[in-house]
Design a protein around this motif. Structure first.
Motif, PDB file in Angstrom:
ATOM      1  N   GLN A  56     -17.624 -16.020   8.173  1.00 16.41           N
ATOM      2  CA  GLN A  56     -18.032 -14.956   7.037  1.00 16.41           C
ATOM      3  C   GLN A  56     -19.416 -14.486   7.077  1.00 16.41           C
ATOM      4  O   GLN A  56     -19.774 -13.495   6.525  1.00 16.41           O
ATOM      5  CB  GLN A  56     -17.447 -15.731   5.729  1.00 16.41           C
ATOM      6  N   ASN A  65     -18.259  -6.656   5.634  1.00 22.30           N
ATOM      7  CA  ASN A  65     -18.494  -6.965   4.426  1.00 22.30           C
ATOM      8  C   ASN A  65     -19.680  -7.387   4.153  1.00 22.30           C
ATOM      9  O   ASN A  65     -20.135  -8.403   4.588  1.00 22.30           O
ATOM     10  CB  ASN A  65     -17.247  -7.837   3.646  1.00 22.30           C
ATOM     11  N   ASN A  67     -21.001  -8.590   1.724  1.00 20.41           N
ATOM     12  CA  ASN A  67     -21.033  -9.596   0.499  1.00 20.41           C
ATOM     13  C   ASN A  67     -20.421 -10.979   1.245  1.00 20.41           C
ATOM     14  O   ASN A  67     -20.199 -11.783   0.594  1.00 20.41           O
ATOM     15  CB  ASN A  67     -20.102  -8.996  -0.595  1.00 20.41           C
ATOM     16  N   ASN A  68     -20.217 -10.875   2.615  1.00 22.57           N
ATOM     17  CA  ASN A  68     -19.557 -11.910   3.415  1.00 22.57           C
ATOM     18  C   ASN A  68     -18.454 -12.772   2.564  1.00 22.57           C
ATOM     19  O   ASN A  68     -18.406 -14.091   2.396  1.00 22.57           O
ATOM     20  CB  ASN A  68     -20.800 -13.028   3.708  1.00 22.57           C
ATOM     21  N   ALA A  72     -11.064  -8.590   4.127  1.00 22.35           N
ATOM     22  CA  ALA A  72     -11.504  -7.113   4.624  1.00 22.35           C
ATOM     23  C   ALA A  72     -10.261  -6.458   5.509  1.00 22.35           C
ATOM     24  O   ALA A  72      -9.688  -7.233   6.040  1.00 22.35           O
ATOM     25  CB  ALA A  72     -13.058  -7.163   5.407  1.00 22.35           C
ATOM     26  N   PHE A  87     -13.703  -3.810   1.655  1.00 18.06           N
ATOM     27  CA  PHE A  87     -13.593  -5.173   1.254  1.00 18.06           C
ATOM     28  C   PHE A  87     -13.475  -5.133  -0.225  1.00 18.06           C
ATOM     29  O   PHE A  87     -13.131  -4.189  -0.764  1.00 18.06           O
ATOM     30  CB  PHE A  87     -14.951  -5.764   1.687  1.00 18.06           C
ATOM     31  N   GLU A  88     -13.019  -6.531  -0.790  1.00 18.35           N
ATOM     32  CA  GLU A  88     -12.808  -6.737  -2.245  1.00 18.35           C
ATOM     33  C   GLU A  88     -11.225  -6.492  -2.203  1.00 18.35           C
ATOM     34  O   GLU A  88     -10.680  -5.515  -1.998  1.00 18.35           O
ATOM     35  CB  GLU A  88     -13.423  -5.688  -3.098  1.00 18.35           C
TER      36      GLU A  88
END
Length: 233
Positions: A56, A65, A67-68, A72, A87-88
Protein backbone atom coordinates in the motif's frame (compact mmCIF):
# COMPACT_ATOMS: atom_id res chain seq x y z
CA UNK A 1 -4.14 0.89 -20.16
CA UNK A 2 -0.87 1.94 -21.81
CA UNK A 3 -1.45 5.54 -20.66
CA UNK A 4 -1.43 4.53 -17.01
CA UNK A 5 1.57 4.60 -14.70
CA UNK A 6 3.84 1.74 -15.84
CA UNK A 7 4.78 0.98 -12.20
CA UNK A 8 1.22 -0.28 -11.63
CA UNK A 9 1.30 -2.71 -14.54
CA UNK A 10 4.80 -3.87 -13.63
CA UNK A 11 3.86 -4.64 -10.01
CA UNK A 12 0.46 -6.17 -10.82
CA UNK A 13 0.54 -7.64 -14.36
CA UNK A 14 -2.78 -7.33 -16.15
CA UNK A 15 -4.23 -10.35 -17.94
CA UNK A 16 -7.09 -8.57 -19.71
CA UNK A 17 -6.64 -4.82 -20.17
CA UNK A 18 -10.22 -4.46 -21.39
CA UNK A 19 -11.81 -5.20 -18.00
CA UNK A 20 -11.93 -3.30 -14.73
CA UNK A 21 -8.93 -3.80 -12.46
CA UNK A 22 -9.45 -4.09 -8.68
CA UNK A 23 -6.58 -3.51 -6.23
CA UNK A 24 -7.68 -4.64 -2.81
CA UNK A 25 -7.59 -6.98 0.18
CA UNK A 26 -10.43 -8.78 2.01
CA UNK A 27 -10.96 -6.11 4.68
CA UNK A 28 -14.37 -4.53 5.38
CA UNK A 29 -13.60 -1.67 3.00
CA UNK A 30 -11.98 -3.91 0.43
CA UNK A 31 -14.81 -6.42 0.17
CA UNK A 32 -17.38 -3.69 -0.40
CA UNK A 33 -16.08 -3.37 -3.94
CA UNK A 34 -15.54 -7.07 -4.67
CA UNK A 35 -19.05 -7.83 -3.39
CA UNK A 36 -20.53 -5.07 -5.53
CA UNK A 37 -18.69 -6.33 -8.60
CA UNK A 38 -19.87 -9.88 -7.94
CA UNK A 39 -23.46 -8.71 -7.45
CA UNK A 40 -23.41 -6.60 -10.61
CA UNK A 41 -21.67 -9.22 -12.72
CA UNK A 42 -19.26 -6.71 -14.24
CA UNK A 43 -16.10 -8.42 -15.53
CA UNK A 44 -13.03 -7.50 -13.48
CA UNK A 45 -9.57 -8.67 -12.55
CA UNK A 46 -8.55 -8.65 -8.85
CA UNK A 47 -5.06 -7.85 -7.61
CA UNK A 48 -3.97 -8.40 -4.03
CA UNK A 49 -2.41 -5.42 -2.24
CA UNK A 50 -0.47 -7.16 0.49
CA UNK A 51 -0.02 -5.30 3.76
CA UNK A 52 2.58 -7.91 4.73
CA UNK A 53 4.90 -6.58 2.04
CA UNK A 54 3.81 -2.96 2.45
CA UNK A 55 2.29 -2.85 -1.03
CA UNK A 56 0.00 0.00 0.00
CA UNK A 57 3.02 2.29 0.34
CA UNK A 58 4.64 1.31 -2.94
CA UNK A 59 5.07 3.85 -5.71
CA UNK A 60 2.75 1.74 -7.85
CA UNK A 61 -0.13 1.86 -5.40
CA UNK A 62 0.41 5.49 -4.47
CA UNK A 63 0.04 6.30 -8.15
CA UNK A 64 -3.57 5.14 -7.77
CA UNK A 65 -4.25 6.30 -4.22
CA UNK A 66 -2.05 8.94 -2.59
CA UNK A 67 -3.83 8.13 0.67
CA UNK A 68 -2.33 4.59 0.57
CA UNK A 69 -5.55 2.81 1.55
CA UNK A 70 -7.31 -0.03 -0.22
CA UNK A 71 -9.30 -0.47 -2.37
CA UNK A 72 -8.62 1.24 -5.68
CA UNK A 73 -9.87 0.51 -9.18
CA UNK A 74 -8.85 1.23 -12.73
CA UNK A 75 -11.73 1.15 -15.19
CA UNK A 76 -10.47 1.22 -18.80
CA UNK A 77 -14.05 1.94 -19.88
CA UNK A 78 -14.67 5.03 -17.81
CA UNK A 79 -16.73 8.15 -18.59
CA UNK A 80 -16.56 9.27 -22.23
CA UNK A 81 -14.62 6.11 -23.01
CA UNK A 82 -11.54 7.21 -21.10
CA UNK A 83 -9.82 5.21 -18.32
CA UNK A 84 -10.58 6.31 -14.77
CA UNK A 85 -8.68 5.58 -11.57
CA UNK A 86 -10.64 5.77 -8.32
CA UNK A 87 -9.97 5.23 -4.63
CA UNK A 88 -12.20 5.35 -1.52
CA UNK A 89 -14.61 2.43 -1.27
CA UNK A 90 -17.72 4.58 -0.93
CA UNK A 91 -16.87 6.58 -4.04
CA UNK A 92 -16.22 3.36 -5.95
CA UNK A 93 -19.60 1.91 -4.90
CA UNK A 94 -21.36 5.05 -6.13
CA UNK A 95 -19.40 4.94 -9.39
CA UNK A 96 -20.22 1.28 -10.05
CA UNK A 97 -23.91 1.83 -9.31
CA UNK A 98 -23.97 4.81 -11.65
CA UNK A 99 -22.04 3.02 -14.38
CA UNK A 100 -24.28 -0.05 -14.43
CA UNK A 101 -27.62 1.25 -13.19
CA UNK A 102 -27.63 -1.49 -10.54
CA UNK A 103 -27.68 -1.55 -6.72
CA UNK A 104 -29.22 1.92 -6.61
CA UNK A 105 -32.92 2.92 -6.59
CA UNK A 106 -34.25 4.63 -9.69
CA UNK A 107 -36.08 7.53 -8.08
CA UNK A 108 -34.03 10.63 -7.30
CA UNK A 109 -35.25 10.84 -3.70
CA UNK A 110 -34.46 7.18 -3.01
CA UNK A 111 -30.99 7.55 -4.56
CA UNK A 112 -30.16 10.36 -2.17
CA UNK A 113 -31.54 8.36 0.75
CA UNK A 114 -29.28 5.47 -0.27
CA UNK A 115 -26.32 7.81 -0.38
CA UNK A 116 -27.07 9.11 3.09
CA UNK A 117 -26.75 5.57 4.46
CA UNK A 118 -23.52 5.03 2.55
CA UNK A 119 -22.24 8.22 4.21
CA UNK A 120 -23.53 6.92 7.56
CA UNK A 121 -21.18 3.97 7.14
CA UNK A 122 -18.26 6.02 5.91
CA UNK A 123 -18.50 8.72 8.57
CA UNK A 124 -19.75 6.63 11.49
CA UNK A 125 -19.75 2.85 11.36
CA UNK A 126 -16.37 2.45 9.63
CA UNK A 127 -14.33 4.84 11.80
CA UNK A 128 -16.03 3.94 15.08
CA UNK A 129 -15.98 0.17 14.61
CA UNK A 130 -12.39 0.41 13.40
CA UNK A 131 -11.27 2.32 16.49
CA UNK A 132 -13.10 -0.16 18.70
CA UNK A 133 -11.24 -2.96 16.96
CA UNK A 134 -7.91 -1.24 17.68
CA UNK A 135 -8.62 -0.74 21.37
CA UNK A 136 -10.22 -4.16 21.86
CA UNK A 137 -8.12 -6.53 19.75
CA UNK A 138 -4.90 -4.85 18.69
CA UNK A 139 -2.26 -2.69 20.40
CA UNK A 140 -4.81 -0.57 22.20
CA UNK A 141 -5.99 -3.53 24.25
CA UNK A 142 -2.88 -3.19 26.38
CA UNK A 143 -3.62 0.41 27.38
CA UNK A 144 -4.38 0.60 31.09
CA UNK A 145 -6.74 3.50 30.56
CA UNK A 146 -9.94 1.93 29.18
CA UNK A 147 -11.74 5.21 28.60
CA UNK A 148 -10.84 5.37 24.88
CA UNK A 149 -12.10 1.83 24.35
CA UNK A 150 -15.27 2.51 26.31
CA UNK A 151 -15.93 5.64 24.27
CA UNK A 152 -15.88 3.62 21.04
CA UNK A 153 -17.96 0.86 22.61
CA UNK A 154 -20.63 3.41 23.52
CA UNK A 155 -20.56 5.03 20.09
CA UNK A 156 -20.65 1.65 18.34
CA UNK A 157 -23.69 0.69 20.39
CA UNK A 158 -25.36 3.98 19.50
CA UNK A 159 -24.78 3.36 15.80
CA UNK A 160 -26.09 -0.19 16.11
CA UNK A 161 -29.19 1.22 17.82
CA UNK A 162 -29.75 3.56 14.87
CA UNK A 163 -29.34 0.68 12.45
CA UNK A 164 -31.51 -1.71 14.45
CA UNK A 165 -34.39 0.76 14.64
CA UNK A 166 -34.16 1.59 10.95
CA UNK A 167 -34.22 -2.08 9.90
CA UNK A 168 -37.39 -2.90 11.81
CA UNK A 169 -39.97 -4.14 9.28
CA UNK A 170 -37.43 -3.74 6.46
CA UNK A 171 -35.70 -6.38 4.37
CA UNK A 172 -32.76 -4.07 3.64
CA UNK A 173 -31.58 -0.56 4.39
CA UNK A 174 -33.76 0.78 1.59
CA UNK A 175 -36.73 -1.44 2.39
CA UNK A 176 -37.26 -4.23 -0.11
CA UNK A 177 -34.49 -3.12 -2.45
CA UNK A 178 -30.93 -4.34 -1.91
CA UNK A 179 -28.41 -1.58 -2.58
CA UNK A 180 -24.90 -0.25 -2.16
CA UNK A 181 -25.98 0.93 1.31
CA UNK A 182 -26.19 -2.69 2.46
CA UNK A 183 -22.90 -3.51 0.78
CA UNK A 184 -21.25 -0.58 2.58
CA UNK A 185 -22.63 -1.36 6.04
CA UNK A 186 -22.81 -5.09 6.60
CA UNK A 187 -19.17 -6.08 5.98
CA UNK A 188 -18.33 -3.75 8.87
CA UNK A 189 -20.99 -5.29 11.11
CA UNK A 190 -19.68 -8.74 10.24
CA UNK A 191 -16.15 -7.63 11.07
CA UNK A 192 -17.16 -6.11 14.39
CA UNK A 193 -18.56 -9.33 15.80
CA UNK A 194 -16.24 -11.65 13.88
CA UNK A 195 -12.67 -10.51 13.32
CA UNK A 196 -12.78 -7.87 16.06
CA UNK A 197 -14.42 -10.35 18.49
CA UNK A 198 -16.53 -7.57 20.00
CA UNK A 199 -19.94 -9.24 20.02
CA UNK A 200 -20.21 -9.43 23.81
CA UNK A 201 -18.43 -6.12 24.34
CA UNK A 202 -21.06 -4.18 22.38
CA UNK A 203 -23.95 -6.38 23.50
CA UNK A 204 -24.75 -7.35 19.94
CA UNK A 205 -27.62 -9.61 20.99
CA UNK A 206 -29.52 -6.41 21.83
CA UNK A 207 -29.79 -5.72 18.09
CA UNK A 208 -31.84 -8.59 16.59
CA UNK A 209 -32.84 -6.67 13.46
CA UNK A 210 -29.20 -6.08 12.59
CA UNK A 211 -28.43 -9.76 13.14
CA UNK A 212 -31.40 -10.79 11.00
CA UNK A 213 -30.33 -8.74 8.00
CA UNK A 214 -26.66 -9.61 8.46
CA UNK A 215 -27.55 -13.30 8.26
CA UNK A 216 -29.40 -12.79 4.98
CA UNK A 217 -26.58 -10.63 3.63
CA UNK A 218 -23.77 -13.13 4.25
CA UNK A 219 -25.88 -15.94 2.76
CA UNK A 220 -26.01 -14.25 -0.65
CA UNK A 221 -23.83 -16.15 -3.16
CA UNK A 222 -22.22 -12.97 -4.49
CA UNK A 223 -21.37 -11.87 -0.94
CA UNK A 224 -19.80 -15.24 -0.17
CA UNK A 225 -17.62 -14.90 -3.25
CA UNK A 226 -16.77 -11.25 -2.67
CA UNK A 227 -15.65 -11.85 0.91
CA UNK A 228 -12.79 -14.02 -0.38
CA UNK A 229 -11.53 -11.64 -3.10
CA UNK A 230 -8.67 -11.09 -3.72
CA UNK A 231 -7.60 -14.56 -2.67
CA UNK A 232 -4.42 -15.20 -0.70
CA UNK A 233 -2.86 -17.17 -3.56
Amino acid sequence: MNRLNPDIIKKWPIQDPKVLQLYSLPTPNGVKVSIALEEIGLPYEPHRVSFDTNDQNSAAFLAMNPNNKIPAIIDPNGPEGEPIVLFESGAILVYLAGKTGKLMPQSVAARYETLQWVMFQMGGIGPMFGQLGFFHKFAGKDFEDKRPRDRYVAESRRLLCVLNKHLTNRDWIMGQEYSIADIAIFPWVRNLIGFYEARDLVGFDDFPEVQRVLDVFVARPAVKRGLEIPSAS
